[in-house]
Design a protein around this motif. Structure first.
Motif, PDB file in Angstrom:
ATOM      1  N   TRP A  32       0.834  -1.200   0.000  1.00 21.56           N
ATOM      2  CA  TRP A  32       0.000   0.000   0.000  1.00 21.56           C
ATOM      3  C   TRP A  32       0.869   1.250   0.000  1.00 21.56           C
ATOM      4  CZ3 TRP A  32      -3.981  -1.780  -1.952  1.00 21.56           C
ATOM      5  CH2 TRP A  32      -4.608  -2.941  -1.498  1.00 21.56           C
ATOM      6  N   SER A  48     -10.327  10.521  -0.660  1.00 21.10           N
ATOM      7  CA  SER A  48     -11.217   9.839  -1.601  1.00 21.10           C
ATOM      8  C   SER A  48     -10.547   9.624  -2.961  1.00 21.10           C
ATOM      9  CB  SER A  48     -12.523  10.618  -1.774  1.00 21.10           C
ATOM     10  OG  SER A  48     -12.262  11.925  -2.250  1.00 21.10           O
ATOM     11  N   GLU A  49      -9.704  10.552  -3.369  1.00 23.34           N
ATOM     12  CA  GLU A  49      -8.981  10.384  -4.635  1.00 23.34           C
ATOM     13  C   GLU A  49      -7.969   9.246  -4.523  1.00 23.34           C
ATOM     14  OE1 GLU A  49      -8.950  15.000  -6.197  1.00 23.34           O
ATOM     15  OE2 GLU A  49      -7.501  14.392  -4.654  1.00 23.34           O
ATOM     16  N   ARG A  51      -8.204   6.693  -2.511  1.00 21.70           N
ATOM     17  CA  ARG A  51      -8.976   5.445  -2.420  1.00 21.70           C
ATOM     18  C   ARG A  51      -9.429   4.982  -3.798  1.00 21.70           C
ATOM     19  NH1 ARG A  51     -13.544   3.469   1.113  1.00 21.70           N
ATOM     20  NH2 ARG A  51     -13.279   1.236   0.821  1.00 21.70           N
ATOM     21  N   ARG A  52      -9.850   5.915  -4.650  1.00 21.59           N
ATOM     22  CA  ARG A  52     -10.260   5.555  -6.015  1.00 21.59           C
ATOM     23  C   ARG A  52      -9.064   5.121  -6.860  1.00 21.59           C
ATOM     24  NH1 ARG A  52     -13.658   9.978  -5.434  1.00 21.59           N
ATOM     25  NH2 ARG A  52     -12.190  11.351  -6.502  1.00 21.59           N
ATOM     26  N   SER A  53      -7.931   5.751  -6.643  1.00 27.36           N
ATOM     27  CA  SER A  53      -6.741   5.462  -7.458  1.00 27.36           C
ATOM     28  C   SER A  53      -6.080   4.141  -7.110  1.00 27.36           C
ATOM     29  CB  SER A  53      -5.717   6.590  -7.302  1.00 27.36           C
ATOM     30  OG  SER A  53      -6.236   7.799  -7.789  1.00 27.36           O
ATOM     31  N   VAL A  54      -6.154   3.753  -5.845  1.00 28.39           N
ATOM     32  CA  VAL A  54      -5.502   2.523  -5.383  1.00 28.39           C
ATOM     33  C   VAL A  54      -6.591   1.465  -5.197  1.00 28.39           C
ATOM     34  CG1 VAL A  54      -4.026   1.479  -3.633  1.00 28.39           C
ATOM     35  CG2 VAL A  54      -3.709   3.888  -4.243  1.00 28.39           C
ATOM     36  N   GLU A  55      -6.922   0.806  -6.278  1.00 26.46           N
ATOM     37  CA  GLU A  55      -7.990  -0.192  -6.224  1.00 26.46           C
ATOM     38  C   GLU A  55      -7.654  -1.305  -5.241  1.00 26.46           C
ATOM     39  OE1 GLU A  55      -9.081  -1.671 -10.070  1.00 26.46           O
ATOM     40  OE2 GLU A  55      -9.324   0.353 -10.887  1.00 26.46           O
ATOM     41  N   GLY A  56      -8.635  -1.690  -4.461  1.00 25.51           N
ATOM     42  CA  GLY A  56      -8.478  -2.797  -3.531  1.00 25.51           C
ATOM     43  C   GLY A  56      -8.092  -2.393  -2.124  1.00 25.51           C
ATOM     44  N   SER A  58      -8.621  -0.903   1.430  1.00 24.42           N
ATOM     45  CA  SER A  58      -9.778  -0.592   2.271  1.00 24.42           C
ATOM     46  C   SER A  58      -9.569   0.780   2.910  1.00 24.42           C
ATOM     47  CB  SER A  58      -9.938  -1.640   3.372  1.00 24.42           C
ATOM     48  OG  SER A  58      -8.859  -1.567   4.289  1.00 24.42           O
ATOM     49  N   GLN A  59     -10.636   1.343   3.389  1.00 24.21           N
ATOM     50  CA  GLN A  59     -10.548   2.628   4.077  1.00 24.21           C
ATOM     51  C   GLN A  59      -9.610   2.518   5.276  1.00 24.21           C
ATOM     52  OE1 GLN A  59     -14.286   4.599   4.792  1.00 24.21           O
ATOM     53  NE2 GLN A  59     -13.463   5.786   6.488  1.00 24.21           N
TER      54      GLN A  59
END
Length: 127
Positions: A32, A48-49, A51-56, A58-59
């Motif tokens: 990660w 949020s950007e 999180r969208r960019s790094v698929e998979g 978790s928060q």
């Protein structure tokens, strides 16, 4: 007069279990971390950007990764007093120094993907 005694600085040896460089390698070698630093190498980003960019991711893992990178001085977290509050993450100068070696690892993985997959398939057939 109070004097403080600090431990002498020795060159790191990541092969020793008690060496702090081992923890640093664990941090920058984490999948990660590699991906978050890669995204932030393209510019500042909100949670949020990322999180969208790094698929998979978790928060929870993204939060833990960002906090650890901030603690290690590799990422800077900036809170903008707006409504709603806006939080932006960016690489620090120290974090930016990771871009070249991490990009080299990324390039290596892309270049050797076919060979690695073929080796895995061959190994699995023999197993």
């Amino acid at each position: 007069m109070v004097t403080s005694i600090s431990a002498p600085v020795h060159p790191g040896n990541p092969y020793r279990a008690d060496c702090p460089t081992r923890r640093i390698l664990d941090r920058i070698g984490d999948r990660w971390t590699v991906l978050v630093v890669g995204v932030l190498g393209q510019g500042d980003a909100r949670f949020s950007e990322l999180r969208r960019s790094v698929e998979g991711v978790s928060q929870k893992m993204l939060t833990q990764t960002l906090r650890a990178l901030e603690r290690d001085g590799l990422v800077r977290r900036t809170v903008h007093a707006e409504v709603p509050v806006r939080v932006v993450y960016a690489l620090t100068p120290a974090g930016e120094t990771l871009l070249v070696p991490l990009r080299a690892l990324q390039d290596w993985s892309i270049e050797h993907l076919g060979d690695v997959v073929a080796s895995q398939q061959d190994y699995d057939r023999r197993a």
